[in-house]
Structures are given as structure tokens and as C-alpha cells.
Design an enzyme around this catalytic site. Structure first.
Site, PDB file in Angstrom:
ATOM      1  N   ASP A   1       0.143  -2.685  -7.981  1.00  0.00           N
ATOM      2  CA  ASP A   1       1.763  -2.487  -7.667  1.00  0.00           C
ATOM      3  C   ASP A   1       2.681  -3.686  -7.537  1.00  0.00           C
ATOM      4  O   ASP A   1       3.645  -3.915  -8.287  1.00  0.00           O
ATOM      5  CB  ASP A   1       1.938  -1.597  -6.398  1.00  0.00           C
ATOM      6  CG  ASP A   1       3.249  -0.971  -6.044  1.00  0.00           C
ATOM      7  OD1 ASP A   1       3.962  -1.194  -7.046  1.00  0.00           O
ATOM      8  OD2 ASP A   1       3.246  -0.144  -5.352  1.00  0.00           O
TER       9      ASP A   1
ATOM     10  N   ASP B   1      -4.577 -14.502  -4.636  1.00  0.00           N
ATOM     11  CA  ASP B   1      -3.563 -15.234  -4.251  1.00  0.00           C
ATOM     12  C   ASP B   1      -3.292 -16.495  -5.331  1.00  0.00           C
ATOM     13  O   ASP B   1      -2.341 -16.663  -5.787  1.00  0.00           O
ATOM     14  CB  ASP B   1      -3.664 -15.848  -2.960  1.00  0.00           C
ATOM     15  CG  ASP B   1      -5.213 -15.917  -2.633  1.00  0.00           C
ATOM     16  OD1 ASP B   1      -6.096 -15.667  -3.248  1.00  0.00           O
ATOM     17  OD2 ASP B   1      -5.221 -16.585  -1.414  1.00  0.00           O
TER      18      ASP B   1
ATOM     19  N   TYR C   1      -3.572   3.450  -0.949  1.00  0.00           N
ATOM     20  CA  TYR C   1      -2.551   4.316  -1.332  1.00  0.00           C
ATOM     21  C   TYR C   1      -3.142   5.760  -1.046  1.00  0.00           C
ATOM     22  O   TYR C   1      -2.348   6.820  -1.476  1.00  0.00           O
ATOM     23  CB  TYR C   1      -2.045   4.213  -2.834  1.00  0.00           C
ATOM     24  CG  TYR C   1      -1.306   3.095  -2.964  1.00  0.00           C
ATOM     25  CD1 TYR C   1      -1.621   1.798  -2.647  1.00  0.00           C
ATOM     26  CD2 TYR C   1       0.022   3.117  -3.577  1.00  0.00           C
ATOM     27  CE1 TYR C   1      -0.758   0.667  -2.607  1.00  0.00           C
ATOM     28  CE2 TYR C   1       0.841   2.193  -3.554  1.00  0.00           C
ATOM     29  CZ  TYR C   1       0.424   0.888  -3.253  1.00  0.00           C
ATOM     30  OH  TYR C   1       1.389  -0.160  -3.362  1.00  0.00           O
TER      31      TYR C   1
ATOM     32  N   LYS D   1      -9.699  -9.616  -3.887  1.00  0.00           N
ATOM     33  CA  LYS D   1      -9.813 -10.309  -2.691  1.00  0.00           C
ATOM     34  C   LYS D   1     -11.176 -10.050  -1.899  1.00  0.00           C
ATOM     35  O   LYS D   1     -11.342  -9.824  -0.736  1.00  0.00           O
ATOM     36  CB  LYS D   1      -8.526  -9.839  -1.699  1.00  0.00           C
ATOM     37  CG  LYS D   1      -8.250 -10.894  -0.586  1.00  0.00           C
ATOM     38  CD  LYS D   1      -7.485 -11.904  -0.923  1.00  0.00           C
ATOM     39  CE  LYS D   1      -7.563 -12.944   0.194  1.00  0.00           C
ATOM     40  NZ  LYS D   1      -6.889 -14.352  -0.171  1.00  0.00           N
TER      41      LYS D   1
END
Ligand code: NAI
Length: 341
Positions: free
Chosen positions: A230, A206, A125, A172
Site C-alpha cells: 500500500d 526501509d 489488514y 522487515k
């Protein structure tokens, strides 16, 4: 009684509707708040020639606390997100979002009680994007030891203060070895140094999403970087009734701005249909924050009254907004809340 100045940003779309309802209920509950309305969002372009006028940031820096409605952000071009800009400008590094079942709001899940800690100032971001060649673009993900460490500290400290048992870090780092790897290393270091009594796990994002929809009760406090926070916030909202019932806070060292997780909902804006509860619950978080930070018992009393009122109205089930399966508009629901105070 000490009256506390709080910046009020109505925002775009349903923002003016839900913030007006929130102010009405907070006033009726007797909270000693003096609102300072300030511009931001698309409406501020017309009135001040800027989506985030300096006067708004200055007011927040001065009074150090605000309630904010959602603001719209153009897709695939146009101005930079107001949310990203103000969180960065005021260093509101921790987005804190409690996600709980509400009495009388039936969903597929029961006993959901999660708190999301989203790093609010970096990750993808930062908005650093480049066209390196025609048809080839890049977006830079940034992680710093300072930001990763302080969001981990915020999550663990919350556990200690609120009697929470476990932090799950979603990541991740198998793919983003440097950035998410740093996020994990900082979380581990914070825990080992100061919070060994808090249970800790690392879950690849995931798999974490699958686990959340399968059994959200296996989680407690969730810690993650900006983008994952988010996405997971909206996923979690879906577990407990949707975006109309999930509040939030953006907390920094000196300043805090409270806002619902939802956006400006252009599909229902202006029709008086929005559920003001997520904004009101953010207002309750604000009152509890002021009760503690400014040692103001009247804020705590008002927060408790409002919570009892919405618990009662939702349990009764007679007045509900459409997102929760009812027929009430924003005004009718707000009137019901005030009557229940
Ligand atoms: P959204 O959260 O505005 O709406 C998603 C869906 O949830 C819509 O169907 C909407 O009607 C419904 N919804 C949201 N809040 C509701 C409420 N209080 N009561 C009843 N229904 C509600 O997300 P969307 O459509 O992706 O984004 C719209 C705009 O909002 C975009 O410009 C986006 O950038 C902005 N946005 C701003 C945020 C903020 O200011 N904090 C956060 C998220 C999005």
C-alpha cells in the site's frame, strides 16, 4: 461480436467522475463491454443501507470482472474499509500495479518501469484489533503459507510471461521474524522450485524505500505483503507523475477487479479536476485481461487504441490535467483522448 458484462462501481469522491470518463473512452474505442452499475461506498449507505451491498458482491461473483472507482473509508473509527472487505470476500489476492514513465510527463526520474505485486488479503489488514486494557491496543498481523506462496507464484509467473528479469522482495523480517520470515521463506521456495532463472533479492523495506527514490531503475518486479505494498505503491506513483497516472488490478483465481491506486481525493472531488488517466489505464488493463481470459480480440484492439491515444495526447502536451502541470479539467482531457482515438 461477443459483448462482455463488466460490473461498474463508481465509488465516492472523484470516483463517479473518473469512471464515467473511462467508460466514455472505452465505448468510443469500440470495446464490446456492457457495464453493470453496482453500488458500493458511502453513497451505497444511503441507497442500500450498506457500504458493500450483497447485490454488488453477487454480481461480481457472477460476471467475474469489474472496474471500480475509489471509495472513502472513515479514519480512526466507523465502518470497515470496503476495499479490504471486497478483496477478501472475492479472494482477490494479488494487487498488480505497473508504474512507468509516460511519454511527455516529465518527472525527476527516467526509465522507470516497475510492477508491484502486493499481497491483498492478509498482513495487518485483517482488521483484527483489540483493546487489551484501557490505553493498550493491539493489531494482529496475519501471514499464511498459502497466501504468501500464491502471491510469490503470481509475481514469478508474471516475470516469465512478460519477460521480466528480477523479483525484489521488500520485507522487515529482521523485526517481524515470524510473519515476514514466512513471506520470505515462501518466496525463496517458489523461486527455487520453479523459477531459478529469475534473478532474486531480498531488501529490508526501509532501505528499499531509500533505494527507490535514489534510483528506481535498479528494480523490476517488487513483491511484498499488504501494508508495505500500500505504502510503496504511492511512493512509486510519486516517481512517475503522481496518483493520477498509476493503474492497478486486484486479481484472484476466478475474478478480477480493476482500479486505480488513488483514493477518492475529497480535496478535488466534484470540481471536474480529477485526472481520469489512472482509472482509464486500469480500464486498459481490464481490456487486455479480457482479451486473454475470454479470447476477445476486439478488447485487445480497443486497449491498443486507447493506449496510443493517451500516449499521443500526453506527448503533444497541449491538453493536460492540473496534477500533470496543465489546466484541463476531466471533461476536456477526456474529449481530447476521444479525439485522438
Ligand atoms: P487520495 O489518493 O484520494 O488523494 C491523495 C492526493 O492525490 C490528493 O491531493 C488528491 O487530490 C490527489 N489525487 C488522487 N487521485 C487523483 C487524480 N485522479 N487526479 C488528480 N489528483 C489526484 O488519498 P487520500 O486523500 O489519502 O484518501 C482519500 C480517501 O480515499 C480516504 O477515505 C481513503 O481511505 C480512500 N482511499 C481509497 C482507495 C480505494 O478505494 N482504492 C485507495 C486509497 C485511498
Amino acid at each position: 461480436m461477443d459483448v462482455i458484462d463488466v460490473v461498474l462501481i463508481a465509488g465516492d469522491g472523484i470516483g463517479p467522475e473518473v469512471t464515467a470518463a473511462t467508460c466514455e473512452v472505452i465505448k468510443a474505442a469500440g470495446a464490446p463491454i456492457h457495464w453493470l452499475p453496482m453500488p458500493a461506498g458511502v453513497a451505497a449507505i444511503e441507497s442500500h443501507g450498506d457500504v458493500l451491498p450483497a447485490v454488488t458482491l453477487d454480481a461480481l461473483r457472477q460476471v467475474k470482472v469489474g472496474l471500480k472507482g475509489p471509495v472513502g473509508t472513515p479514519i480512526g473509527g466507523g465502518f470497515r474499509s470496503v476495499n479490504v472487505t471486497f478483496r477478501k470476500a472475492l479472494d482477490l489476492y494479488a494487487a498488480v500495479r505497473p508504474v512507468r514513465n509516460l511519454p511527455g510527463v516529465k518527472t525527476r526520474y527516467e526509465h522507470v518501469d516497475l510492477v508491484i505485486f502486493r499481497e491483498n488479503t492478509e498482513g495487518l489488514y485483517t482488521g483484527i484489533e483489540n483493546e487489551v486494557a484501557p490505553g493498550v491496543v493491539t493489531s494482529m498481523k496475519v501471514a499464511t503459507e498459502k497466501a504468501c506462496t500464491r502471491i510469490a507464484e503470481a509475481a514469478f509467473e508474471y516475470c516469465v510471461r512478460r519477460g521480466r528479469a528480477k523479483v525484489s522482495v521488500f520485507h522487515k523480517a529482521n523485526i517481524m521474524k515470524l510473519t515476514d520470515g514466512l513471506f520470505l521463506r515462501c518466496a525463496r521456495a517458489v523461486r527455487e522450485a520453479r523459477y531459478p532463472q529469475i534473478a532474486y533479492e531480498e531488501v529490508i523495506i526501509d532501505n528499499a524505500c531509500m533505494q527507490l527514490v535514489k534510483d528506481p531503475t535498479r528494480f523490476d518486479v517488487l513483491l511484498m505483503e499488504n501494508l508495505y505494498g500500500d505504502l510503496v505503491s504511492d511512493l512509486c506513483a510519486g516517481l512517475v507523475g503522481g496518483l493520477g497516472v498509476v493503474p492497478g488490478a486486484n486479481i484472484g483465481r476466478d475474478c478480477a477487479v480493476f482500479e486505480a491506486v488513488h483514493g477518492s481525493a475529497p480535496d478535488i472531488a466534484g470540481n471536474g479536476l480529477a485526472n481520469p488517466l489512472a482509472c482509464l489505464m486500469s480500464g486498459v488493463m481490464l481490456l487486455n485481461y479480457l482479451a486473454e481470459a475470454r479470447q476477445n480480440p476486439a478488447c485487445k484492439q480497443a486497449a491498443d487504441r486507447i493506449k496510443a491515444a493517451y500516449d499521443k495526447v500526453l506527448s503533444d502536451g497541449k491538453i493536460r490535467t492540473r496534477d500533470l502541470g496543465g489546466t484541463a479539467g476531466t471533461k476536456e482531457f477526456t474529449a481530447g483522448l476521444i479525439a485522438a482515438l
